[in-house]
Write a protein that holds these residues in place. Sequence first.
Motif, PDB file in Angstrom:
ATOM      1  N   ILE A   7       0.804  -1.218   0.000  1.00 25.95           N
ATOM      2  CA  ILE A   7       0.000   0.000   0.000  1.00 25.95           C
ATOM      3  C   ILE A   7       0.839   1.271   0.000  1.00 25.95           C
ATOM      4  CG2 ILE A   7      -0.236   0.112   2.514  1.00 25.95           C
ATOM      5  CD1 ILE A   7      -2.931   0.929  -0.164  1.00 25.95           C
ATOM      6  N   SER A   8       2.052   1.247   0.550  1.00 23.68           N
ATOM      7  CA  SER A   8       2.879   2.455   0.596  1.00 23.68           C
ATOM      8  C   SER A   8       3.240   2.943  -0.803  1.00 23.68           C
ATOM      9  CB  SER A   8       4.153   2.220   1.407  1.00 23.68           C
ATOM     10  OG  SER A   8       4.875   1.120   0.920  1.00 23.68           O
ATOM     11  N   PHE A   9       3.257   2.054  -1.795  1.00 27.95           N
ATOM     12  CA  PHE A   9       3.558   2.468  -3.159  1.00 27.95           C
ATOM     13  C   PHE A   9       2.422   3.310  -3.725  1.00 27.95           C
ATOM     14  CE2 PHE A   9       6.714  -0.703  -2.553  1.00 27.95           C
ATOM     15  CZ  PHE A   9       7.737  -0.425  -3.427  1.00 27.95           C
ATOM     16  N   PHE A  10       1.191   3.013  -3.306  1.00 31.09           N
ATOM     17  CA  PHE A  10       0.075   3.853  -3.741  1.00 31.09           C
ATOM     18  C   PHE A  10       0.162   5.221  -3.063  1.00 31.09           C
ATOM     19  CE2 PHE A  10      -4.343   5.380  -3.158  1.00 31.09           C
ATOM     20  CZ  PHE A  10      -4.628   5.629  -4.487  1.00 31.09           C
ATOM     21  N   GLU A  11       0.525   5.248  -1.793  1.00 27.56           N
ATOM     22  CA  GLU A  11       0.702   6.525  -1.095  1.00 27.56           C
ATOM     23  C   GLU A  11       1.704   7.409  -1.830  1.00 27.56           C
ATOM     24  OE1 GLU A  11       0.669   6.489   3.413  1.00 27.56           O
ATOM     25  OE2 GLU A  11       1.217   4.403   2.977  1.00 27.56           O
ATOM     26  N   VAL A  12       2.812   6.814  -2.237  1.00 26.45           N
ATOM     27  CA  VAL A  12       3.843   7.576  -2.944  1.00 26.45           C
ATOM     28  C   VAL A  12       3.322   8.072  -4.292  1.00 26.45           C
ATOM     29  CG1 VAL A  12       6.086   7.375  -4.106  1.00 26.45           C
ATOM     30  CG2 VAL A  12       5.817   6.537  -1.766  1.00 26.45           C
ATOM     31  N   ALA A  13       2.515   7.252  -4.970  1.00 29.70           N
ATOM     32  CA  ALA A  13       1.939   7.681  -6.252  1.00 29.70           C
ATOM     33  C   ALA A  13       1.069   8.917  -6.081  1.00 29.70           C
ATOM     34  CB  ALA A  13       1.138   6.539  -6.875  1.00 29.70           C
ATOM     35  N   LEU A  14       0.418   9.040  -4.931  1.00 30.43           N
ATOM     36  CA  LEU A  14      -0.426  10.198  -4.668  1.00 30.43           C
ATOM     37  C   LEU A  14       0.375  11.473  -4.424  1.00 30.43           C
ATOM     38  CD1 LEU A  14      -3.168   8.629  -2.367  1.00 30.43           C
ATOM     39  CD2 LEU A  14      -3.476   9.455  -4.703  1.00 30.43           C
ATOM     40  N   GLN A  33      -7.272  14.425  -2.524  1.00 35.10           N
ATOM     41  CA  GLN A  33      -8.149  15.121  -1.583  1.00 35.10           C
ATOM     42  C   GLN A  33      -9.480  14.399  -1.370  1.00 35.10           C
ATOM     43  OE1 GLN A  33      -8.325  18.889  -3.713  1.00 35.10           O
ATOM     44  NE2 GLN A  33      -7.013  19.867  -2.190  1.00 35.10           N
ATOM     45  N   ARG A  34      -9.818  13.484  -2.273  1.00 35.69           N
ATOM     46  CA  ARG A  34     -11.154  12.887  -2.262  1.00 35.69           C
ATOM     47  C   ARG A  34     -11.165  11.394  -1.940  1.00 35.69           C
ATOM     48  NH1 ARG A  34     -11.071  17.254  -5.423  1.00 35.69           N
ATOM     49  NH2 ARG A  34     -13.033  18.381  -5.852  1.00 35.69           N
ATOM     50  N   ILE A  35     -10.029  10.816  -1.703  1.00 41.54           N
ATOM     51  CA  ILE A  35      -9.963   9.376  -1.528  1.00 41.54           C
ATOM     52  C   ILE A  35      -9.561   9.033  -0.099  1.00 41.54           C
ATOM     53  CG2 ILE A  35      -7.532   9.139  -2.217  1.00 41.54           C
ATOM     54  CD1 ILE A  35      -8.357   6.639  -3.759  1.00 41.54           C
ATOM     55  N   VAL A  36     -10.104   7.922   0.391  1.00 41.67           N
ATOM     56  CA  VAL A  36      -9.712   7.394   1.697  1.00 41.67           C
ATOM     57  C   VAL A  36      -8.903   6.128   1.434  1.00 41.67           C
ATOM     58  CG1 VAL A  36     -10.511   6.439   3.882  1.00 41.67           C
ATOM     59  CG2 VAL A  36     -11.790   8.302   2.789  1.00 41.67           C
ATOM     60  N   TYR A  37      -7.697   6.079   1.954  1.00 38.98           N
ATOM     61  CA  TYR A  37      -6.829   4.938   1.684  1.00 38.98           C
ATOM     62  C   TYR A  37      -6.041   4.591   2.934  1.00 38.98           C
ATOM     63  CZ  TYR A  37      -3.476   8.755   1.188  1.00 38.98           C
ATOM     64  OH  TYR A  37      -2.721   9.880   1.420  1.00 38.98           O
ATOM     65  N   PRO A  38      -5.643   3.325   3.070  1.00 40.63           N
ATOM     66  CA  PRO A  38      -4.840   2.930   4.226  1.00 40.63           C
ATOM     67  C   PRO A  38      -3.490   3.664   4.209  1.00 40.63           C
ATOM     68  CG  PRO A  38      -5.689   1.009   3.070  1.00 40.63           C
ATOM     69  CD  PRO A  38      -5.937   2.188   2.191  1.00 40.63           C
ATOM     70  N   THR A  39      -3.056   4.112   5.349  1.00 48.11           N
ATOM     71  CA  THR A  39      -1.756   4.772   5.440  1.00 48.11           C
ATOM     72  C   THR A  39      -0.766   3.867   6.148  1.00 48.11           C
ATOM     73  OG1 THR A  39      -2.387   5.849   7.504  1.00 48.11           O
ATOM     74  CG2 THR A  39      -2.774   7.067   5.456  1.00 48.11           C
ATOM     75  N   SER A  40       0.494   4.083   5.892  1.00 43.26           N
ATOM     76  CA  SER A  40       1.534   3.288   6.520  1.00 43.26           C
ATOM     77  C   SER A  40       2.609   4.216   7.049  1.00 43.26           C
ATOM     78  CB  SER A  40       2.142   2.306   5.514  1.00 43.26           C
ATOM     79  OG  SER A  40       2.962   3.005   4.594  1.00 43.26           O
ATOM     80  N   ALA A  41       3.479   3.644   7.861  1.00 41.71           N
ATOM     81  CA  ALA A  41       4.604   4.427   8.380  1.00 41.71           C
ATOM     82  C   ALA A  41       5.785   4.382   7.423  1.00 41.71           C
ATOM     83  CB  ALA A  41       5.014   3.887   9.752  1.00 41.71           C
ATOM     84  N   GLN A  42       5.569   3.761   6.252  1.00 39.54           N
ATOM     85  CA  GLN A  42       6.691   3.509   5.350  1.00 39.54           C
ATOM     86  C   GLN A  42       6.735   4.447   4.145  1.00 39.54           C
ATOM     87  OE1 GLN A  42       9.003   1.126   6.203  1.00 39.54           O
ATOM     88  NE2 GLN A  42       7.791   1.037   8.074  1.00 39.54           N
ATOM     89  N   SER A  43       5.692   5.201   3.924  1.00 41.27           N
ATOM     90  CA  SER A  43       5.633   5.983   2.687  1.00 41.27           C
ATOM     91  C   SER A  43       6.732   7.048   2.628  1.00 41.27           C
ATOM     92  CB  SER A  43       4.259   6.621   2.518  1.00 41.27           C
ATOM     93  OG  SER A  43       3.958   7.467   3.609  1.00 41.27           O
ATOM     94  N   ASP A  44       7.042   7.681   3.750  1.00 45.42           N
ATOM     95  CA  ASP A  44       8.100   8.697   3.747  1.00 45.42           C
ATOM     96  C   ASP A  44       9.450   8.086   3.396  1.00 45.42           C
ATOM     97  OD1 ASP A  44       6.323  10.671   4.368  1.00 45.42           O
ATOM     98  OD2 ASP A  44       6.807  10.735   6.507  1.00 45.42           O
TER      99      ASP A  44
END
Length: 278
Positions: free
Chosen positions: A218-225, A237-248
Amino acid sequence: MVLAIPTLPSELEIIQKCREACAANPKAFIRGTPLIDSTGTPYAWVRFGYSDVYMEDARTQQYVADIVKQDDAAPVRVPAVYSFFKSQLGRGYIVMELIDGEVCSNADADLVAAAVQYLIAIKAPTDQPGPIGGGPVCHTLFPDVRSSVTYSSVDWLEKHMNGILAHVGRPQRLSLKSQIKTYGLSLCPSDMRRKNFLKDREGKIVAINFDCTCFLPISFFEVALYHHDDFTHLIRQRIVYPTSAQSDTLYKALKTLVQFGTDKLGLPRELKAQTLRQ
């Protein structure tokens, strides 16, 4: 409703039609063209190219299309894939369902966000990151969009990302195991620019491009955002997605890849052997 697969021309005929489309617009960057029957009616779409049209794209697109078409409530459509082949020169051709629609605008951000929300909930059928059937990871994190190696497991993907961080002396390290335990591998559309979405005549969103889409933590999707594209910003701004401590931490690896322009740095020895065989 079962989609009837049309009778297609031969591969050589399809290649010729694509050449004609390019010749008719020599100053344009033509990447696709419709197939038209004897009555002048278009009945299929051909997407073609050298560096961004692959069998892995077609397999992933068809896998997702099969899931979506079984759900009448799905807020997104995905064109069915009729055929994939390569020319002798190495150009790839995906022949797919023709969609009658227009490229999305900012006014469609709510609908596209709902479509993306649905897509990222689709889980991988195996525990190997990447496209359906295996292959390089497709994500805008990589300078060439596709990784230079294939990762047989998430562990190898993690080792490479940490090798990149170590290469430039960054102390942070990525840990993907907790993400996989909680979320598994999910579909990750990493290029959410408006050109990759159509709105059909019934008002439904259509995801039309899978060259930057595969199954990842899932962190790869966070980075894509994080992408600077304005339409991606509207979706974020409009999506709800799982967050991780790894995206940074993953984003720091991305910045390193941008700096060096290659993903071959920091490769474990076992993965480096792949690049030597290519």
